[in-house]
Design a protein around this motif. Structure first.
Motif, mmCIF file in Angstrom:
data_model
loop_
_atom_site.group_PDB
_atom_site.id
_atom_site.type_symbol
_atom_site.label_atom_id
_atom_site.label_comp_id
_atom_site.label_asym_id
_atom_site.label_seq_id
_atom_site.Cartn_x
_atom_site.Cartn_y
_atom_site.Cartn_z
ATOM 1 N N SER A 1 43.515 -40.380 49.205
ATOM 2 C CA SER A 1 42.743 -41.517 48.679
ATOM 3 C C SER A 1 41.421 -41.042 48.079
ATOM 4 C CB SER A 1 42.484 -42.548 49.783
ATOM 5 O OG SER A 1 41.727 -41.984 50.831
ATOM 6 N N LYS B 1 52.138 -42.128 55.349
ATOM 7 C CA LYS B 1 50.795 -41.557 55.473
ATOM 8 C C LYS B 1 49.930 -42.362 56.445
ATOM 9 C CE LYS B 1 47.818 -42.331 52.078
ATOM 10 N NZ LYS B 1 46.568 -42.873 52.649
ATOM 11 N N GLN B 2 50.075 -43.667 56.404
ATOM 12 C CA GLN B 2 49.227 -44.545 57.218
ATOM 13 C C GLN B 2 49.710 -44.684 58.662
ATOM 14 O OE1 GLN B 2 49.269 -48.138 54.912
ATOM 15 N NE2 GLN B 2 48.256 -47.183 53.163
ATOM 16 N N ASP B 3 50.949 -44.302 58.908
ATOM 17 C CA ASP B 3 51.518 -44.465 60.253
ATOM 18 C C ASP B 3 50.987 -43.380 61.182
ATOM 19 O OD1 ASP B 3 52.989 -44.971 62.492
ATOM 20 O OD2 ASP B 3 54.928 -44.415 61.639
ATOM 21 N N ARG B 4 50.184 -43.769 62.150
ATOM 22 C CA ARG B 4 49.610 -42.822 63.114
ATOM 23 C C ARG B 4 50.282 -42.911 64.483
ATOM 24 N NH1 ARG B 4 45.670 -38.962 61.306
ATOM 25 N NH2 ARG B 4 44.766 -39.803 59.404
ATOM 26 N N THR C 1 46.991 -35.648 54.530
ATOM 27 C CA THR C 1 47.272 -36.758 53.620
ATOM 28 C C THR C 1 46.092 -37.734 53.516
ATOM 29 O OG1 THR C 1 48.419 -37.848 55.455
ATOM 30 C CG2 THR C 1 49.783 -36.687 53.841
ATOM 31 N N ASP C 2 45.134 -37.648 54.468
ATOM 32 C CA ASP C 2 43.927 -38.478 54.381
ATOM 33 C C ASP C 2 43.132 -38.156 53.122
ATOM 34 O OD1 ASP C 2 44.613 -39.516 56.833
ATOM 35 O OD2 ASP C 2 43.225 -38.277 57.972
ATOM 36 N N SER D 1 53.230 -43.732 51.109
ATOM 37 C CA SER D 1 51.956 -44.324 51.534
ATOM 38 C C SER D 1 52.062 -44.926 52.930
ATOM 39 C CB SER D 1 51.519 -45.402 50.537
ATOM 40 O OG SER D 1 51.315 -44.852 49.264
ATOM 41 N N ILE D 2 53.191 -45.570 53.204
ATOM 42 C CA ILE D 2 53.422 -46.142 54.538
ATOM 43 C C ILE D 2 53.500 -45.025 55.574
ATOM 44 C CG2 ILE D 2 55.104 -47.370 55.973
ATOM 45 C CD1 ILE D 2 55.807 -49.008 53.416
ATOM 46 N N ARG E 1 44.255 -35.466 59.128
ATOM 47 C CA ARG E 1 45.617 -35.344 58.608
ATOM 48 C C ARG E 1 45.458 -35.103 57.115
ATOM 49 N NH1 ARG E 1 50.231 -40.002 59.323
ATOM 50 N NH2 ARG E 1 50.647 -38.964 61.321
#
Length: 474
Positions: free
Chosen positions: A315, A33-36, A311-312, A30-31, A309
């Motif tokens: 959710s 995934k959120q790292d842009r 992985t977006d 999850s981390i 992305r």
């Protein structure tokens, strides 16, 4: 963190360490995934993938004599596989077995919803069938590089999808070309009516236009007008639905299928006119949630190629899964456990199905290129479309008109180091796809330049011959 619906069965104490490790892996995914701040690297994904497989193998040993066990370990494991699957798409490894997991999960729900809704087009089924075949081949190719635990799971899920797909195909098997054309038209109208039903302002004129189209098909088929016999439109619609419920081996006559769909369109028009876009207040929260998800996914369609992305999508998948799995026997229930009326049921199911359809579309349109190379890949896609459009419109009069395209292509080609598109010291996935697209663009530019040169030579010949003719006349 958007979690799957949790099982309430007691957890075997032996499985607790596995659950703890899976929760830790899911948190790290999850981390990531959120790292842009940087693009996702293959080694980061593979590290977590191998860690999940270790837990699967440990779980299989514990459950050697209880294969049907299902508890929170399974839901968190599913989360991990969903994320890893989307990460495989993000890094451009679309044709590998782990990438199939999320796609198959989405298609399974989509097919179930098509069956439940009771209407769909042959084009829907053709698209799904084509991609299921591709995913089956990906799983077969992965036998030497991926664990049998994952491949067996994927094979089983693919077989379930193929079985449902066959059942849906059978329902359309007796439609001749004429009936198939009418069926496709009515499916399109019914979906459009459902979309009208979810507008903030009820579009009366559009609904009237669709009603005229439905009436035209009724006249062509010499079908009887719907009679209510003292029942409401919703009660009549429900009766039609119960007659349409799909059962294995039950294949109807083509005309019967089209007439039933025609009746549903007519009744649905009356129902949504009466409701004017208003849903039962007890289901307003669920409606608002699904409408927001549908609208967000629809808007992403405008910017998908440049900013999405994969992985977006996770959710959104999980939010939809929670709503879907909260239903009881297919019914949406209010806080007191009472099912929604027919209008609310069909409206919420439409939004649920439409949202899953968007996710499916984004998954299958994912390019086999790492997100690190996507900016280059998308620029080349745009260049290719421009060059094709120039070719379709008759080409160029002079090679000079191609200078902007040639300069851009050369600037992209100059980005390569030793024949590779590098990001720092890394060689991202998708090199072959980007290189092939670059070659296609160069080939198109070359063809246009050659055609322009030929035109220029012919023009010079005509002008030279014209001057020569005038000289002789003089």
């Amino acid at each position: 963190m958007t979690d799957s619906p949790a099982y309430r069965l007691p957890l075997d104490p032996q499985e607790q360490p596995i659950l703890d490790r899976l929760l830790n892996i899911r948190d790290h995914l999850s981390i990531l995934k959120q790292d842009r701040t940087s693009y996702v690297k293959s080694q980061d994904v593979m590290k977590h993938y191998e860690a999940v497989i270790e837990q699967v193998q440990a779980l299989n040993k514990i459950r050697e004599n209880k294969r049907n066990e299902q508890n929170r370990v399974d839901t968190v494991l599913d989360d991990c596989f969903q994320l890893i699957s989307l990460f495989f798409l993000t890094i451009g490894r679309n044709s590998e077995a782990p990438a199939v997991y999320s796609a198959i999960s989405t298609v399974k729900r989509l097919l179930d919803h098509l069956k439940e809704a009771g209407f769909y087009s042959s084009k829907d089924l053709e698209s799904v069938g084509h991609h299921i075949q591709d995913w089956q081949e990906s799983v077969e190719r992965g036998k030497d590089s991926h664990t049998a635990d994952l491949l067996t799971l994927l094979d089983a899920r693919i077989e379930v999808c193929k079985s449902t797909l066959k059942e849906l195909h059978d329902q359309l098997s007796r439609l001749d070309p004429e009936m198939m054309g009418r069926h496709e038209k009515l499916v399109s109208i019914l979906r459009s009516l459902s979309a009208c039903n979810c507008r903030s302002k009820f579009p009366t004129k559009e609904v009237n236009d669709f009603e005229q189209q439905v009436n035209q098909i009724r006249e062509e088929m010499h079908a009887e007008t719907i009679t209510y016999d003292g029942k409401s439109a919703e009660e009549t619609y429900a009766a039609k639905l119960s007659n349409l419920s799909l059962s294995e081996g039950d294949v109807r006559d083509g005309r019967e299928v089209v007439l039933a769909l025609l009746a549903r369109c007519t009744l649905w028009i009356d129902i949504i006119r009466e409701k004017q876009g208003k849903i039962d207040p007890k289901f307003q929260d669920t409606y608002d949630k699904l409408l927001k998800i549908r609208n967000t996914l629809e808007q992403m369609n405008l910017t998908q190629a440049w900013s999405l992305r994969e992985t977006d999508l996770y959710s959104f998948q999980r939010q939809l899964d929670r709503v879907d799995e909260a239903r009881v026997n297919g019914n949406f229930l209010d806080v007191t456990g009472q099912p929604a009326d027919l209008h609310a049921q069909r409206t919420l199911l439409y939004l649920l199905r439409k949202s899953y359809a968007f996710i499916y579309q984004y998954i299958i349109s994912s390019e086999p290129v790492s997100e690190a190379l996507l900016p280059i890949y998308n620029q080349l896609l745009t260049l290719k479309r421009c060059l094709q459009e120039v070719k379709r419109s008759g080409g160029v009069d002079s090679p000079r008109e191609l200078y902007p395209y040639s300069m851009k292509l050369n600037s992209v080609d100059n980005m390569k180091k030793d024949g590779k598109f590098m990001v720092g010291n890394d060689i991202p996935e998708g090199q072959a796809s980007v290189t092939a697209l670059l070659d296609e663009c160069f080939e198109l530019a070359y063809e246009l330049r050659s055609e322009a040169d030929e035109r220029s030579e012919k023009k010079d010949e005509v002008e030279t011959n014209g001057v020569a003719s005038k000289a002789v006349e003089a």
